[in-house]
Design a protein around this motif. Structure first.
Motif, short mmCIF file in Angstrom:
data_model
loop_
_atom_site.label_atom_id
_atom_site.label_comp_id
_atom_site.label_asym_id
_atom_site.label_seq_id
_atom_site.Cartn_x
_atom_site.Cartn_y
_atom_site.Cartn_z
N VAL A 118 0.85 -1.18 0.00
CA VAL A 118 0.00 0.00 0.00
C VAL A 118 0.89 1.23 0.00
O VAL A 118 1.70 1.42 0.91
CB VAL A 118 -0.94 0.02 1.21
CG1 VAL A 118 -1.79 1.29 1.20
CG2 VAL A 118 -1.83 -1.22 1.23
N THR A 119 0.75 2.05 -1.02
CA THR A 119 1.49 3.31 -1.12
C THR A 119 0.54 4.44 -0.80
O THR A 119 -0.46 4.63 -1.50
CB THR A 119 2.07 3.50 -2.54
OG1 THR A 119 2.89 2.36 -2.87
CG2 THR A 119 2.91 4.77 -2.62
N THR A 120 0.80 5.16 0.28
CA THR A 120 -0.14 6.18 0.73
C THR A 120 0.25 7.57 0.24
O THR A 120 1.44 7.92 0.16
CB THR A 120 -0.22 6.20 2.27
OG1 THR A 120 1.08 6.40 2.82
CG2 THR A 120 -0.80 4.90 2.79
N ALA A 121 -0.76 8.35 -0.06
CA ALA A 121 -0.61 9.77 -0.33
C ALA A 121 -1.44 10.50 0.72
O ALA A 121 -2.46 11.12 0.42
CB ALA A 121 -1.08 10.11 -1.74
N PHE A 122 -1.00 10.38 1.97
CA PHE A 122 -1.60 11.09 3.08
C PHE A 122 -0.83 12.39 3.26
O PHE A 122 0.14 12.66 2.55
CB PHE A 122 -1.54 10.26 4.37
CG PHE A 122 -2.32 8.96 4.32
CD1 PHE A 122 -3.15 8.64 3.26
CD2 PHE A 122 -2.20 8.04 5.35
CE1 PHE A 122 -3.86 7.44 3.21
CE2 PHE A 122 -2.91 6.85 5.32
CZ PHE A 122 -3.73 6.54 4.25
N VAL A 123 -1.22 13.21 4.19
CA VAL A 123 -0.61 14.52 4.32
C VAL A 123 0.89 14.44 4.61
O VAL A 123 1.66 15.31 4.18
CB VAL A 123 -1.33 15.36 5.41
CG1 VAL A 123 -1.09 14.80 6.80
CG2 VAL A 123 -0.92 16.82 5.33
N ASP A 124 1.35 13.39 5.29
CA ASP A 124 2.78 13.26 5.57
C ASP A 124 3.59 13.07 4.30
O ASP A 124 4.75 13.48 4.23
CB ASP A 124 3.04 12.09 6.52
CG ASP A 124 2.63 12.40 7.95
OD1 ASP A 124 2.50 13.60 8.29
OD2 ASP A 124 2.43 11.44 8.73
N GLN A 125 3.00 12.41 3.30
CA GLN A 125 3.69 12.21 2.02
C GLN A 125 3.33 13.28 0.99
O GLN A 125 4.07 13.50 0.03
CB GLN A 125 3.34 10.83 1.43
CG GLN A 125 3.72 9.63 2.29
CD GLN A 125 2.67 9.32 3.35
OE1 GLN A 125 1.48 9.49 3.12
NE2 GLN A 125 3.13 8.85 4.51
#
Length: 210
Positions: free
Chosen positions: A77-84
């Motif tokens: 799972v590759t996340t694009a959350f605020v940290d990234q």
């Protein structure tokens, strides 16, 4: 990969018509920054001076390449959350890319701060979520094919399993810039310090030797 534009359109429409779970922003942009000397603290992140923001702050390129599924779960799972993806700060949305080897599993987990909508781009996935005790821990499950969309309500345990013989790919949109992640097995059996064996054996109704 020609189906990627369609998947992004579906997710864009879904998030555009949904009410964000996070507090609504009170300014046009609030790009997250780690430079505490030049930012203003807003909802868990410091904001860059809007006059110093650029188009790059609103670009995320982490979905370009497949995730590495060479692991025991057979998924990535590759996340694009605020940290990234700092440009998401205060906007109430985020995304993730899910890659699955044949038989790959995204194990039971929850997002305590976000509802998830999933679209399958390639392959066949068995997905499901479990309701709370209030609804008798009912399992809702479906087999999804390319182009299908499924929603996982906020905070409920859910999973995705590749039941096909080929690689599978899905994208998820979430109704929070930072939806959080609690992987059930890791939280229960990997807590630091560990949860008492007396608690676990009684909770799962098993013997210590199991």
């Amino acid at each position: 990969m020609k189906f990627l534009p369609i998947s992004f359109l579906v997710l864009a429409l879904a998030t555009a018509t949904a009410f964000a779970y996070d507090p609504s922003p009170l300014q046009d942009i609030c790009v997250a920054t780690n430079d505490l000397s030049s930012g203003v603290f807003v909802n868990g992140k410091f904001c860059k001076d809007p006059n110093q923001a650029s188009a790059d702050d609103f670009l995320f390129t982490g979905f370009r390449n497949p995730g590495n599924t060479s692991n025991p779960l057979g998924s990535k799972v590759t996340t694009a959350f605020v940290d990234q993806f700092p440009g998401l700060n205060t906007l109430g949305i985020s995304m993730a890319r899910l890659d699955f080897a044949p038989g790959g599993l995204n194990p039971p987990h929850t997002h305590p701060r976000g509802t998830e909508v999933l679209v399958v781009v390639e392959g066949t996935l068995l997905v499901g979520f479990v309701t709370s005790d209030q609804l008798n821990n009912t399992l809702f499950t479906k087999v999804l094919y390319k182009g299908d969309v499924f929603v996982f309500p906020i905070g409920l345990i859910h999973f995705q399993l590749n039941i096909g013989n080929t690689y599978a790919l899905a994208f998820a949109g979430l109704s929070s810039q930072n939806p959080g992640l609690i992987t059930i097995a890791n939280a229960v059996f990997g807590a630091k310090p560990p949860i008492s064996a007396d608690v676990l054996t009684k909770a799962f109704q098993v013997d210590r030797s199991c």
